[in-house]
Design an enzyme around this catalytic site. Structure first.
Site, short mmCIF file in Angstrom:
data_model
loop_
_atom_site.label_atom_id
_atom_site.label_comp_id
_atom_site.label_asym_id
_atom_site.label_seq_id
_atom_site.Cartn_x
_atom_site.Cartn_y
_atom_site.Cartn_z
CE LYS A 1 44.05 76.75 -26.60
NZ LYS A 1 44.03 76.37 -25.16
NE ARG B 1 36.76 76.81 -20.29
CZ ARG B 1 37.80 76.35 -21.00
NH1 ARG B 1 38.48 77.18 -21.79
NH2 ARG B 1 38.17 75.10 -20.92
NE ARG C 1 35.14 73.44 -23.04
CZ ARG C 1 36.37 73.60 -23.52
NH1 ARG C 1 36.77 74.80 -23.92
NH2 ARG C 1 37.18 72.57 -23.62
NE ARG D 1 40.24 69.63 -20.99
CZ ARG D 1 39.36 70.55 -20.58
NH1 ARG D 1 38.62 70.34 -19.51
NH2 ARG D 1 39.23 71.68 -21.24
P1 ADP Z 1 41.36 78.36 -23.53
O1 ADP Z 1 40.59 78.86 -24.73
O2 ADP Z 1 42.84 78.46 -23.71
O3 ADP Z 1 40.94 76.99 -23.09
P2 ADP Z 1 39.89 80.45 -22.12
O4 ADP Z 1 40.17 81.64 -22.93
O5 ADP Z 1 38.52 79.84 -22.25
O6 ADP Z 1 41.03 79.34 -22.31
O7 ADP Z 1 40.15 80.84 -20.59
C1 ADP Z 1 39.84 79.92 -19.54
C2 ADP Z 1 39.18 80.69 -18.38
O8 ADP Z 1 40.15 81.54 -17.78
C3 ADP Z 1 38.00 81.58 -18.81
O9 ADP Z 1 37.00 81.51 -17.82
C4 ADP Z 1 38.62 82.99 -18.88
O10 ADP Z 1 37.65 83.98 -18.55
C5 ADP Z 1 39.73 82.91 -17.84
N1 ADP Z 1 40.95 83.66 -18.25
C6 ADP Z 1 41.45 83.82 -19.49
N2 ADP Z 1 42.59 84.57 -19.47
C7 ADP Z 1 42.80 84.86 -18.16
C8 ADP Z 1 43.81 85.62 -17.47
N3 ADP Z 1 44.83 86.19 -18.12
N4 ADP Z 1 43.70 85.72 -16.13
C9 ADP Z 1 42.66 85.12 -15.46
N5 ADP Z 1 41.69 84.41 -16.05
C10 ADP Z 1 41.74 84.28 -17.38
P1 AMP Z 2 39.19 73.13 -26.63
O1 AMP Z 2 37.92 73.90 -26.79
O2 AMP Z 2 40.28 73.60 -27.53
O3 AMP Z 2 39.62 73.03 -25.17
O4 AMP Z 2 38.88 71.64 -27.11
C1 AMP Z 2 37.87 70.86 -26.47
C2 AMP Z 2 38.00 69.42 -26.89
O5 AMP Z 2 37.79 69.30 -28.31
C3 AMP Z 2 39.36 68.76 -26.66
O6 AMP Z 2 39.53 68.27 -25.34
C4 AMP Z 2 39.34 67.64 -27.69
O7 AMP Z 2 38.51 66.58 -27.29
C5 AMP Z 2 38.66 68.33 -28.88
N1 AMP Z 2 39.63 69.03 -29.75
C6 AMP Z 2 39.66 70.37 -30.01
N2 AMP Z 2 40.66 70.68 -30.86
C7 AMP Z 2 41.28 69.50 -31.13
C8 AMP Z 2 42.42 69.15 -31.92
N3 AMP Z 2 43.10 70.08 -32.62
N4 AMP Z 2 42.78 67.85 -31.96
C9 AMP Z 2 42.10 66.90 -31.30
N5 AMP Z 2 41.05 67.16 -30.51
C10 AMP Z 2 40.61 68.46 -30.42
#
Ligand code: ADP
Ligand code: AMP
Length: 218
Positions: A16, A130, A164, A175
């Site tokens: 995302k 990541r 993170r 999660r």
């Molecule tokens: P989210 O925001 O949904 O938690 P991220 O965008 O941070 O996910 O992506 C998680 C990890 O996977 C990051 O290290 C990113 O570089 C990698 N990633 C994202 N999209 C892809 C993809 N299509 N293929 C492989 N790795 C990806």
């Molecule tokens: P994310 O960066 O979206 O993976 O979120 C990291 C962490 O932030 C999650 O595991 C939750 O602890 C908190 N968080 C982010 N967005 C939300 C949401 N919409 N509702 C509840 N917790 C959230």
């Protein structure tokens, strides 16, 4: 100017944030990530930050009230007028209902809800590999996206990167369980609005972007 107002749904590690950063450039809209906002609150040591730190580190969801309040305030900032990408919000049915009524009150209409779907078995690697630039937030991955020049951010040249606190294998299972439990309520909710499209997130990043753009431009 093409105004786009969308929700980007998907599991943790689903891509995302990666996609939101590309889309915000492509459509001149802003990424509203509740995860980023909460992490900033933790770093700044605000009241909310202190309240949520342990919850986030454990990979649990923070209260609906906190995130609904944050998004409601953020949507009033002027940079949202050209459009926005909600990333990581809403995550529960209560948040979706809260969003629905807040958008009605503010006179804002959503264009699209995109779910990036990725099989669970790929997400452990995505999450544990990541890392991000500590200055500009550009996202990287140990296998799938390393900086072009080692130890130098492609976007800003900074040499420091962060991982993170919640991105370790132990939290991923719970999660993902939480995501699927909540998504089983959220997806029917958005399906019923006719706004939902599922995009295959199990392909390279550029291909995922192409699919999402196709949805947004159609
Ligand atoms: P989210 O925001 O949904 O938690 P991220 O965008 O941070 O996910 O992506 C998680 C990890 O996977 C990051 O290290 C990113 O570089 C990698 N990633 C994202 N999209 C892809 C993809 N299509 N293929 C492989 N790795 C990806
Ligand atoms: P994310 O960066 O979206 O993976 O979120 C990291 C962490 O932030 C999650 O595991 C939750 O602890 C908190 N968080 C982010 N967005 C939300 C949401 N919409 N509702 C509840 N917790 C959230």
């Amino acid at each position: 100017m093409t105004e786009k107002r969308l929700i980007l749904m998907g599991p943790p590690g689903g891509g995302k944030g990666t996609q939101a950063k590309v889309l915000q450039e492509a459509y001149s809209i802003v990424q509203l990530s509740t995860g980023d906002m909460l992490r900033a609150a933790v770093v700044a040591g605000t009241g909310v930050g202190k309240q949520v730190k342990a919850i986030m580190d454990a990979g649990n969801l923070v209260s609906d009230e906190i995130v609904i309040g944050m998004i409601s305030e953020r949507l009033d900032v002027e940079d949202c007028v050209n459009g926005f990408i909600l990333d990581g919000f809403p995550r529960t049915l209560a948040q979706a209902e809260g969003l629905d009524s807040m958008l009605k009150e503010k006179g804002i209409v959503l264009d699209s809800v995109v779910e990036i779907r990725v099989p669970d078995q790929n997400l452990v690697d995505r999450i544990t590999g990541r890392f991000t630039c500590s200055k500009c937030g550009e996202g990287y991955h140990d296998t799938f996206k390393l900086p072009i020049i080692a130890d130098s951010c492609d976007s800003c040249g900074n040499a420091e990167f962060t991982r993170r606190a919640d991105d370790h294998a132990e939290t991923v299972k719970s999660r993902l369980e939480t995501y699927h439990k909540q998504a089983s309520q959220l997806l029917p909710f958005y399906e019923s609005t006719g706004l939902l499209t599922v995009v295959d997130g199990d392909q390279d990043m550029v291909a995922v972007t192409t699919e999402i753009k196709r949805v947004l431009d159609s």
